[in-house]
Design a protein around this motif. Sequence first.
Motif, PDB file in Angstrom:
ATOM      1  N   ASN A 476       0.849  -1.191   0.000  1.00 32.06           N
ATOM      2  CA  ASN A 476       0.000   0.000   0.000  1.00 32.06           C
ATOM      3  C   ASN A 476       0.889   1.247   0.000  1.00 32.06           C
ATOM      4  N   PHE A 477       0.713   2.089  -1.003  1.00 35.85           N
ATOM      5  CA  PHE A 477       1.600   3.227  -1.218  1.00 35.85           C
ATOM      6  C   PHE A 477       1.529   4.227  -0.070  1.00 35.85           C
ATOM      7  N   ALA A 478       0.324   4.578   0.359  1.00 31.87           N
ATOM      8  CA  ALA A 478       0.169   5.574   1.423  1.00 31.87           C
ATOM      9  C   ALA A 478       0.810   5.092   2.716  1.00 31.87           C
ATOM     10  N   ILE A 479       0.606   3.820   3.042  1.00 32.13           N
ATOM     11  CA  ILE A 479       1.172   3.281   4.281  1.00 32.13           C
ATOM     12  C   ILE A 479       2.696   3.255   4.206  1.00 32.13           C
ATOM     13  N   LYS A 480       3.237   2.782   3.088  1.00 30.10           N
ATOM     14  CA  LYS A 480       4.693   2.685   2.973  1.00 30.10           C
ATOM     15  C   LYS A 480       5.341   4.065   3.053  1.00 30.10           C
ATOM     16  N   CYS A 481       4.763   5.040   2.342  1.00 25.88           N
ATOM     17  CA  CYS A 481       5.328   6.398   2.382  1.00 25.88           C
ATOM     18  C   CYS A 481       5.281   6.967   3.796  1.00 25.88           C
ATOM     19  N   VAL A 616      11.587  17.365   8.675  1.00 25.39           N
ATOM     20  CA  VAL A 616      11.843  16.545   7.496  1.00 25.39           C
ATOM     21  C   VAL A 616      10.768  16.790   6.443  1.00 25.39           C
ATOM     22  N   LEU A 617      11.224  17.032   5.221  1.00 25.87           N
ATOM     23  CA  LEU A 617      10.341  17.136   4.060  1.00 25.87           C
ATOM     24  C   LEU A 617      10.525  15.875   3.227  1.00 25.87           C
ATOM     25  N   VAL A 618       9.422  15.174   2.961  1.00 26.89           N
ATOM     26  CA  VAL A 618       9.482  13.963   2.147  1.00 26.89           C
ATOM     27  C   VAL A 618       8.629  14.184   0.905  1.00 26.89           C
ATOM     28  N   LEU A 619       9.250  14.061  -0.246  1.00 27.86           N
ATOM     29  CA  LEU A 619       8.560  14.233  -1.522  1.00 27.86           C
ATOM     30  C   LEU A 619       8.512  12.901  -2.253  1.00 27.86           C
ATOM     31  N   THR A 620       7.386  12.611  -2.864  1.00 28.58           N
ATOM     32  CA  THR A 620       7.335  11.495  -3.800  1.00 28.58           C
ATOM     33  C   THR A 620       6.745  12.003  -5.099  1.00 28.58           C
ATOM     34  N   SER A 621       7.242  11.489  -6.198  1.00 25.49           N
ATOM     35  CA  SER A 621       6.719  11.894  -7.500  1.00 25.49           C
ATOM     36  C   SER A 621       7.220  10.951  -8.584  1.00 25.49           C
ATOM     37  N   PRO A 622       6.363  10.603  -9.536  1.00 28.99           N
ATOM     38  CA  PRO A 622       6.823   9.870 -10.724  1.00 28.99           C
ATOM     39  C   PRO A 622       7.357  10.813 -11.795  1.00 28.99           C
ATOM     40  N   TYR A 665      18.148  11.213   1.682  1.00 26.13           N
ATOM     41  CA  TYR A 665      17.900   9.821   1.252  1.00 26.13           C
ATOM     42  C   TYR A 665      16.924   9.829   0.083  1.00 26.13           C
ATOM     43  N   ARG A 666      17.038   8.802  -0.768  1.00 21.46           N
ATOM     44  CA  ARG A 666      16.000   8.602  -1.779  1.00 21.46           C
ATOM     45  C   ARG A 666      15.902   7.130  -2.139  1.00 21.46           C
ATOM     46  N   GLU A 667      14.700   6.747  -2.585  1.00 22.30           N
ATOM     47  CA  GLU A 667      14.461   5.390  -3.074  1.00 22.30           C
ATOM     48  C   GLU A 667      13.226   5.400  -3.970  1.00 22.30           C
ATOM     49  N   ASP A 668      13.075   4.355  -4.762  1.00 18.25           N
ATOM     50  CA  ASP A 668      11.899   4.199  -5.603  1.00 18.25           C
ATOM     51  C   ASP A 668      10.813   3.466  -4.829  1.00 18.25           C
ATOM     52  N   VAL A 669       9.572   3.944  -4.971  1.00 23.74           N
ATOM     53  CA  VAL A 669       8.419   3.318  -4.318  1.00 23.74           C
ATOM     54  C   VAL A 669       7.355   3.071  -5.384  1.00 23.74           C
ATOM     55  N   GLU A 670       6.957   1.837  -5.515  1.00 20.92           N
ATOM     56  CA  GLU A 670       5.955   1.472  -6.515  1.00 20.92           C
ATOM     57  C   GLU A 670       4.542   1.704  -5.984  1.00 20.92           C
ATOM     58  N   GLN A 681      -2.895   0.508 -13.294  1.00 18.40           N
ATOM     59  CA  GLN A 681      -1.763   1.401 -13.525  1.00 18.40           C
ATOM     60  C   GLN A 681      -0.641   0.995 -12.566  1.00 18.40           C
ATOM     61  N   HIS A 682       0.509   0.694 -13.112  1.00 23.50           N
ATOM     62  CA  HIS A 682       1.675   0.350 -12.289  1.00 23.50           C
ATOM     63  C   HIS A 682       2.710   1.453 -12.482  1.00 23.50           C
ATOM     64  N   THR A 683       3.024   2.190 -11.415  1.00 26.15           N
ATOM     65  CA  THR A 683       3.858   3.379 -11.510  1.00 26.15           C
ATOM     66  C   THR A 683       4.959   3.318 -10.458  1.00 26.15           C
ATOM     67  N   VAL A 684       6.052   3.980 -10.746  1.00 24.86           N
ATOM     68  CA  VAL A 684       7.151   4.072  -9.787  1.00 24.86           C
ATOM     69  C   VAL A 684       7.388   5.542  -9.459  1.00 24.86           C
ATOM     70  N   SER A 685       7.278   5.881  -8.187  1.00 29.20           N
ATOM     71  CA  SER A 685       7.587   7.228  -7.713  1.00 29.20           C
ATOM     72  C   SER A 685       8.979   7.239  -7.093  1.00 29.20           C
ATOM     73  N   GLU A 686       9.638   8.364  -7.231  1.00 30.39           N
ATOM     74  CA  GLU A 686      10.880   8.540  -6.486  1.00 30.39           C
ATOM     75  C   GLU A 686      10.562   9.254  -5.184  1.00 30.39           C
ATOM     76  N   LEU A 687      10.961   8.641  -4.082  1.00 31.32           N
ATOM     77  CA  LEU A 687      10.799   9.242  -2.762  1.00 31.32           C
ATOM     78  C   LEU A 687      12.129   9.851  -2.356  1.00 31.32           C
ATOM     79  N   SER A 688      12.094  11.123  -1.977  1.00 31.77           N
ATOM     80  CA  SER A 688      13.318  11.789  -1.515  1.00 31.77           C
ATOM     81  C   SER A 688      13.066  12.448  -0.165  1.00 31.77           C
ATOM     82  N   VAL A 689      14.091  12.422   0.671  1.00 30.11           N
ATOM     83  CA  VAL A 689      13.991  12.931   2.037  1.00 30.11           C
ATOM     84  C   VAL A 689      14.960  14.105   2.185  1.00 30.11           C
ATOM     85  N   TRP A 690      14.457  15.211   2.761  1.00 31.13           N
ATOM     86  CA  TRP A 690      15.224  16.443   2.919  1.00 31.13           C
ATOM     87  C   TRP A 690      15.045  16.958   4.348  1.00 31.13           C
TER      88      TRP A 690
END
Length: 695
Positions: A476-481, A616-622, A665-670, A681-690
Motif C-alpha cells: 500500500n503506497f500511502a502506508i509505505k510512504c 523533514v520534508l518527504v517528496l514522492t513523484s513519478p 535519502y532517496r528510493e523508488d516506491v511502486e 496502472q503500475h507506476t514508480v515514484s521517487e521518494l526523496s527525504v530532505w
Amino acid sequence: MYPITLDGTSLEAKRKEIKAYFNNTYELFEKAFELLREESVFYKKSEPTRHPMIFYYGHTATFFVNKLVNMKIIKERINPHFESVFAVGVDEMDWDDTEESRYEWPLVAEVKAYRDAVRELVNNLIDSLEFSLPIRDDSPMWIILMGIEHERIHIETSLVLHRQMPIEDVKAVDDFVLCAHAGDAVQNEMVKIKGGLMELGKSKEHHLYGWDNEYGKYREQIDDFEASKYLVSNGEFMEFVLDVGYEREEFWSDEGRVFLAQSGAKHPHFWVRDGDGFKYRALYKIIDMPLNWPVDVNALEAEAFCAYKSKKEKREYKLPSEAEYAAIYKHSGLRDIPELHESRANINFYHYASSCPVDEFGFNGIYDVIGNVWQWSRTPIRGFKGFEVHAAYDDFSTPTFDEKHALILGASWASSGNLIMQHSRYAFRRHFFQNAGFRYVLSRNEESSEDIYESDALVSQYCEFQYGDTHFGVENFAIKCAHIAASFAKQKHKALDLGCATGRASFELAKVFDAVEGVDFSVRFIGVGSKLKNDGYVAFHVKEEGDIERERKVTLRELGYEESAKKVHFWQGDACNLKPNLSGYDLILAKNLIDRLYNPYLFLETIHERMNDDGVLVLTSPYTWQEESTPKELWLGGYYVENGKEVRTFERLKEILGEHFEFVYREDVEFVIQETARKYQHTVSELSVWRKKSV
C-alpha cells in the motif's frame, strides 16, 4: 438585472452583456455591505459558526482570482495572502476553520482596493478572452460566469447574515425598499396537483448557466397530491408558537431536538419578543408583525409545524419533495428565463427587499411558486444520473451529498441570476436560516432513502487505491510512504500530509505523531477522510467491467485507526498558497504532488517556512510533467535546455531546496491503481527525504 443566456449570434454583443451583468453583480454585492453601519461591524460575526463579515466582503473577489489561476486563464495572483485567507467559507464541515486566532483580518479599505483590482482584471478579461457561442462549460468565459453566479449567491447569503446582526449594527439603504403593506393572515387551503412522470435535470446544451448538480437525468413517478395554496404565513405559524410548539418534543425530530437544545429557540429566529406579542425583524428594521407575510424558519421548524398540524387535523402533512415541487411548477404554467419576467414574482429585488403578503403573486391558483421566500423540501440533495463535477469548482456540490443538506426550492425576494432559474438546485443544513419558509402537502408519495456511497468515479478509485486491496505484491503506497517518512523524523509532535487525497497516510502518521493535519486542494478527497473519521466508515464503488461495479465499505475499526483518528484534522488548501496557520511541522509528506501543481516553485521555495528546525520534508513523484497540470515553463525537469542538456527533476530539487535543506535519502516506491478488474496502472515514484537546516 436579469441573467444572460449562453447563446447568441454576436461575440461582441455577448461581451457587452456579460460585462454589464458582471458589473451589476459587483455593485449589488457591495451595496449589500452598505447595510453595515460602520467599519467595526465588518469584524463581527452574525453567529458563532460563521466568519466575520469582512471574510464575505473579500471572499467573492478572491473566488474569481483563485478559479482563474487554477484553470490557468491567468498566471499571476493579485494578492496571494488575501487569496488564501478569504478562500474557503463555512458550512459546518469538519474541515472548516472558524478559529479567529488564526486570522489577522485586513482593513476594509484594503479589501475594497483589492476588490477594485479584481474588478479591473475581470473587466479586461471579458474584453479579451477568446470564446465561442454558445458558451459551454469548457470555455474560459464559463469561469467568468461561474464567478458572477457565485457572487449572486453571496449577495443573498450575506443579506441573511446581515439580517441576523444586532439591529444597531445595520442601517437603511435607499436601494433596498421594504414592502410597506401587510395585513391579517389569509386562510390557507389545499390545491389539487396532478402527478405523473417527473423528469428533472438538464443537458449540457441548455441555454442558461448551471451548477454541476443541475446536469444529468432523474425520473420519478408520483401520484396526485394536494399542496397548500399559500406559503405558511406568520399568522398561520403563530398558532404553533402560542400552543408552545417549541416546547413539545413530540413534534420535533431528533435533529430538531438538538437544534432546540443548542439554540434555546421558542419562536422563529426573525420574530422579536415584544411584551406578550411579537414584532418582526426585516433586513434593517424591526416592524409590526406582518401576519400575512411568509414565516422565515429552518427546515426543522417547518417539519415540526407539519407534525403539529398533522396531529391536530389527523391528516399527514409534510414538506414537498423535489419531484412534487416540479409538479407544482408544471401546474403553475410558469416559463423559465428569459420568458419569465421578474415583475411576475417577488424576486431579484424587483418589488421589495423583503417578503410581501403570501396572496400577492399567484400562478394558476397557487401562490409564490417562485419568489417571496425559498421553500424547504423533504428531499436531501443528491447528484442526478450522469452527475459530473466541474474541474474549476469540484467542491460546490459533492460535500452536500451527505443526506444532511435539504433542498430549498423556488427562490426568494433576494434571489437573482441562477438562483431564480427553473433547474437551480441549492441545499442547506436543516438548521440553517435563509430567506426560507415552506408550504405543506398532503401526499402518499414516499421519499426514497439512499446509502451514502461515494458517487464520484475518481474519488472511488482513490478510495480503493488507499483503502482497498494490494495487487501484484506491491505494498500500500500511502502506508509505505508514511512509514518511511516517520522513520526520518527526529521529533514526532506535528505532521502535515500535503496532498492527502482520501487520507490514508494521515491516519497512518497519527499512529506515531501527536497531531496530523491532512491537506488537499480537493474537498472531494478530504471529505472521504473526514467521513471516515467522523462516521467510522466510508463506502464506495469499485469498477469491475463496463458499468458493472461492486460495493465496498471500510471502517475505522477494521483499519485499526479508532484511536489515531482522534489526532487527525483535515483542511482544504492550496499547496502553492497555504494559509498562515499551517506551520510548525516536524514532518511534511507531499505524495505525488509536485508534478501536479500549477507552480511547484511557489511550493518548494516557501515550504521551509512551515517547518521546525531539523524538520523533514518527504517528496514522492513519478515526475510525469504535463502541461494540463503545470505550464511547461514551470516544469522542474523533463526538458532540454538550449545546448541539448537534459534537465532532470531531482537535480533541480537539489538546487531549489539546497539553501534551506540538506538531502538525506532517496528510493523508488511502486504503486498500483486499479482501473477495472483487469486493468491496472503500475507506476514508480521517487521518494526523496530532505532535512531542514538549523538556523
